[in-house]
Design an enzyme around this catalytic site. Structure first.
Site, PDB file in Angstrom:
ATOM      1  N   SER A   1       0.824  -1.206   0.000  1.00  0.00           N
ATOM      2  CA  SER A   1       0.000   0.000   0.000  1.00  0.00           C
ATOM      3  C   SER A   1       0.860   1.258   0.000  1.00  0.00           C
ATOM      4  O   SER A   1       0.613   2.185  -0.765  1.00  0.00           O
ATOM      5  CB  SER A   1      -0.936   0.005   1.213  1.00  0.00           C
ATOM      6  OG  SER A   1      -1.882  -1.014   1.077  1.00  0.00           O
TER       7      SER A   1
ATOM      8  N   SER B   1      -2.696  -8.296  -6.135  1.00  0.00           N
ATOM      9  CA  SER B   1      -2.345  -7.226  -5.212  1.00  0.00           C
ATOM     10  C   SER B   1      -3.481  -6.206  -5.132  1.00  0.00           C
ATOM     11  O   SER B   1      -3.773  -5.682  -4.073  1.00  0.00           O
ATOM     12  CB  SER B   1      -1.030  -6.559  -5.611  1.00  0.00           C
ATOM     13  OG  SER B   1      -1.014  -6.279  -6.976  1.00  0.00           O
TER      14      SER B   1
ATOM     15  N   ASN C   1      -6.025  -7.796  -2.794  1.00  0.00           N
ATOM     16  CA  ASN C   1      -5.678  -8.255  -1.458  1.00  0.00           C
ATOM     17  C   ASN C   1      -4.688  -7.412  -0.683  1.00  0.00           C
ATOM     18  O   ASN C   1      -4.614  -7.520   0.530  1.00  0.00           O
ATOM     19  CB  ASN C   1      -5.130  -9.675  -1.532  1.00  0.00           C
ATOM     20  CG  ASN C   1      -6.142 -10.626  -2.110  1.00  0.00           C
ATOM     21  OD1 ASN C   1      -7.277 -10.643  -1.675  1.00  0.00           O
ATOM     22  ND2 ASN C   1      -5.732 -11.378  -3.111  1.00  0.00           N
ATOM     23  N   TYR C   2      -3.901  -6.618  -1.351  1.00  0.00           N
ATOM     24  CA  TYR C   2      -2.836  -5.947  -0.615  1.00  0.00           C
ATOM     25  C   TYR C   2      -2.853  -4.431  -0.694  1.00  0.00           C
ATOM     26  O   TYR C   2      -2.106  -3.772   0.023  1.00  0.00           O
ATOM     27  CB  TYR C   2      -1.470  -6.457  -1.097  1.00  0.00           C
ATOM     28  CG  TYR C   2      -1.275  -7.909  -0.805  1.00  0.00           C
ATOM     29  CD1 TYR C   2      -1.154  -8.349   0.506  1.00  0.00           C
ATOM     30  CD2 TYR C   2      -1.237  -8.852  -1.818  1.00  0.00           C
ATOM     31  CE1 TYR C   2      -0.998  -9.681   0.802  1.00  0.00           C
ATOM     32  CE2 TYR C   2      -1.079 -10.193  -1.537  1.00  0.00           C
ATOM     33  CZ  TYR C   2      -0.963 -10.606  -0.239  1.00  0.00           C
ATOM     34  OH  TYR C   2      -0.814 -11.925   0.042  1.00  0.00           O
ATOM     35  N   LEU C   3      -3.636  -3.900  -1.590  1.00  0.00           N
ATOM     36  CA  LEU C   3      -3.591  -2.452  -1.753  1.00  0.00           C
ATOM     37  C   LEU C   3      -4.816  -1.793  -1.134  1.00  0.00           C
ATOM     38  O   LEU C   3      -5.942  -2.095  -1.526  1.00  0.00           O
ATOM     39  CB  LEU C   3      -3.531  -2.111  -3.245  1.00  0.00           C
ATOM     40  CG  LEU C   3      -2.285  -2.638  -3.944  1.00  0.00           C
ATOM     41  CD1 LEU C   3      -2.366  -2.377  -5.431  1.00  0.00           C
ATOM     42  CD2 LEU C   3      -1.039  -1.998  -3.365  1.00  0.00           C
TER      43      LEU C   3
END
Ligand code: NAG
Ligand code: NAG
Ligand code: NAG
Ligand code: NAG
Ligand code: NAG
Length: 657
Positions: free
Chosen positions: A487, A611, A614-616
């Site tokens: 992020s 991403s 799930n990750y940003l």
């Protein structure tokens, strides 16, 4: 003694059994005094762990994040409002997150009512004229055997059906569905001829493509009816979308990579397999006529509505709410709030693990080096296997000596570690990274007197590491590091790459580039899609055509200008103007296509979806869109917009992760 392996261009050093780490050290650092005591072996504080192969860190449930954070946010909002700061209207998700009544720890709902699952349509036997041949002779199969045969026939063109494991598993399971007569006849899969079946299904799918508008409309209406009836539930005071209310039809298991169970029969799920979860005071969905549910329970500590156990891996499947639902959105939101908390204490954590590299305890040193990898390389803690996955995949804690190579010097850099192992989903992780000297020396130490198949971190397992992470910060897991790094990297990249004067397509290209930087960091690679070359070629054709069009338009403009010089009247002035506009328009179109081509080319081997999903922190992207006037639809498709509804409602253009 030292063995130099020359196969890899002489770069790779393998230690044999008796070798000691110091052999590997380059002369430059070999005799250096050990200022902090880290060169000497640390105390043998414990025996290496005897452990079963790694567990999944997904299973590790950190303590829940509490309402305080929510309250704090609410308070901040209030303060802002009182201070006259403009607050955008609170809509659904926001209202849900902040205003709603909170339940005691662990309670997910008070009222839950739904209609149960939609089962796969029953098997329709093949028409008489579609024949199956065994050893050259027509054979009429019993309905059960025929159904399973069609699963194979449908995959006939797929590489799977040529794989030995697939064929073996399929044949074994197929025979279980045969009558005893069929069983005694059909003994060799290679003698089975599924061609007619396969052709029949191909013709059917062709026919589906050729369907009339009316037929398509009918199917659409039927799907909408199902969605309306089964696709929603009532959870407390909300009507919520259900994510996957249709149960997958039976078929053959594929699995990823060379899964040992590929080809096995994925059974048809029956009502008798189904556990229904709903509240006591709700209308329990009736099972299909003539059937019974396996069980009806009323568990408000879980969020699933329906569950069953699938037969291949024995894993439990659930029907859950859509990501856009209150419960899912809140979980997502909490995840990013945890990552934001890490931002505040990451410096402290880093200082701590650097200290720990010098610890007298082996256990502590290993933990500290593992943590460094997790932080710096975004490695996963354990090996998060797909349920039942048997491929030899590893995570940080389960790295073995054979997965890393140490290079005192490589590519002009000192203290290089070369990683090569299979990570989650059997995706190869290959990376050469310079590490700090202390990390390097510790790694040498951890590898001393070990076999290639020995654990690198023999005093560490995923639970120990996760426990330590919890002590460092509540809710901290290896994943939080990824989320934080991904992020914050996205935020930085967006700041760096966005040029205010760019037009929208160019800004979106910058956005995708920022996204790719993150995906590379998280090792979200993919094989180039099969259709890649073809779609690139199509695009190139379009670009070429556009260029020709542009050349024509420019020529026309030139002659119009020449014409106008001679005639000097209003009409030819107007013609020049309109030709000018045409050139501009085509130039813009060309640029758009070229940007698209660049984007696609750069995206060839990178999977952005993982991403992104799930990750940003979606608020970063939403804020970016708001700031630059980019429609959110340009970066999130419909599914993603539903999942991130909470962020789209919440993030303002100045949101900072
Ligand atoms: C990890 O190691 C600890 C300490 O030896 C042990 O208690 C625990 O059971 C291990 N966990 C697993 C999953 O092996
Ligand atoms: C199965 O059939 C194929 C094709 O007819 C043949 O080549 C093969 O030897 C047979 N295998 C056995 C075990 O009989
Ligand atoms: C994120 O990870 C990369 C790759 O290890 C690293 O270079 C970078 O410093 C990290 N960023 C932050 C803010 O932790
Ligand atoms: C949106 O994109 C994801 C990949 O990130 C894809 O799986 C999904 O099918 C897409 N949904 C729609 C409606 O296009
Ligand atoms: C996990 C589980 O089974 N929880 C509950 C499900 O519902 C039944 C019936 O109400 C309870 O007895 C279980 O404890």
């Amino acid at each position: 003694s030292l063995e130099v392996n020359l196969e890899d261009g002489g770069n790779v050093l393998y230690l044999n059994k008796q070798s000691s780490a110091s052999f590997l050290s380059p002369p430059r650092i070999k005799d250096e005094p050990d200022e902090d005591g880290y060169y000497a072996s640390p105390k043998e504080d414990s025996k290496p762990l005897k452990r079963p192969r790694e567990e999944d860190d997904e299973d590790y449930k950190p303590k829940k994040i509490k309402t305080e954070d929510i309250k704090k946010s609410k308070k901040r909002k209030q303060e802002e409002e009182e201070n006259g700061v403009l607050v955008v209207s609170c809509r659904t998700m926001k209202a849900n997150l902040w205003e709603e009544e909170r339940y005691p720890e662990g309670i997910k709902w008070k009222f839950l009512e739904h209609k149960g699952p939609v089962f796969a349509p029953p098997y329709e036997p093949l028409p008489e004229n579609v024949k199956f041949y065994y050893d050259g002779k027509v054979m009429k199969l019993s309905p059960k055997a025929e159904e399973v045969a069609t699963f194979f026939a449908k995959m006939l063109d797929h590489e799977y059906t040529t794989k030995d494991i697939f064929r073996k598993n399929f044949f074994k399971d197929w025979r279980k569905e045969m009558t005893s007569e069929e069983k005694s006849t059909i003994t060799n899969l290679s003698k089975c001829d599924f061609t007619q079946m396969s052709q029949y299904f191909k013709a059917q799918s062709e026919a589906r493509k050729q369907m009339s508008k009316e037929e398509k409309q009918k199917i659409k209406e039927e799907n909408e009816r199902l969605l309306k009836e089964y696709g929603f539930c009532i959870m407390d005071n909300h009507k919520e979308r259900i994510a996957n209310f249709k149960i997958e039809p039976p078929g053959l298991f594929r699995g990823r990579g060379n899964h040992p169970k590929m080809g096995m029969l994925k059974r048809r799920i029956m009502p008798e397999d189904i556990i229904i979860n709903c509240s006591k005071d709700s209308k329990v969905p009736p099972p299909p006529p003539g059937h019974k549910w396996k069980e009806v329970r009323h568990d408000n500590k879980v969020t699933w509505l329906v569950s069953w156990t699938e037969n291949i891996q024995g894993s439990i499947k659930y029907i859950m709410l859509n990501p856009s639902s209150r419960i899912k959105g809140e979980k997502d939101w909490q995840k990013y709030e945890t990552a934001r908390r890490l931002k505040k204490c990451v410096d402290k954590i880093r200082n701590q693990y650097r200290e720990d590299w010098k610890s007298k305890e082996m256990k502590v040193r290993q933990r500290a080096v593992a943590l460094y990898f997790i932080d710096k390389l975004a490695l996963r803690a354990g090996n998060e296997k797909e349920e039942g996955e048997t491929a030899d995949t590893v995570g940080c804690c389960s790295l073995r000596v054979e997965h890393i190579n140490l290079h005192p010097e490589l590519d002009g850099q000192e203290y290089m570690v070369e990683f090569d192992f299979l990570g989650k989903d059997s995706i190869r992780y290959y990376n050469k990274v310079p590490v700090e000297k202390r990390v390097f020396k510790n790694l040498q130490l951890f590898m001393e007197n070990k076999q290639p198949e020995d654990d690198l971190f023999d005093r560490l397992n995923t639970s120990i590491l996760n426990k330590h992470l919890q002590d460092l910060m509540e809710g901290l897991t290896a994943k939080v590091f990824r989320t934080y790094n991904a992020s914050i990297t996205l935020q930085q990249q967006l700041k760096e790459l966005t040029t205010p004067d760019d037009n929208i397509p160019a800004k979106i290209l910058s956005y995708n580039r920022a996204n790719r930087a993150v995906a590379i960091l998280c090792n979200h690679q993919r094989a180039p899609p099969k259709t890649f070359e073809k779609s690139m070629m199509n695009l190139q054709t379009k670009i070429d055509a556009k260029k020709d069009q542009l050349a024509d338009a420019r020529r026309e403009l030139k002659s119009a200008k020449a014409d106008a010089k001679v005639r000097r009247d209003e009409k030819s002035k107007k013609t020049v103007e309109s030709k000018k506009k045409a050139v501009q328009r085509i130039e813009e179109q060309l640029m758009k296509l070229e940007v698209q081509a660049t984007d696609r080319e750069e995206n060839k081997q990178i999977a952005l979806g993982t991403s992104k999903l799930n990750y940003l922190d979606p608020r970063i992207s939403v804020a970016w869109c708001k700031k630059w006037g980019i429609p959110v639809e340009k970066i999130y498709n419909k599914t993603q917009r539903e999942k991130f509804a909470w962020a789209i409602d919440m993030a303002e253009d100045d949101y900072e992760f």
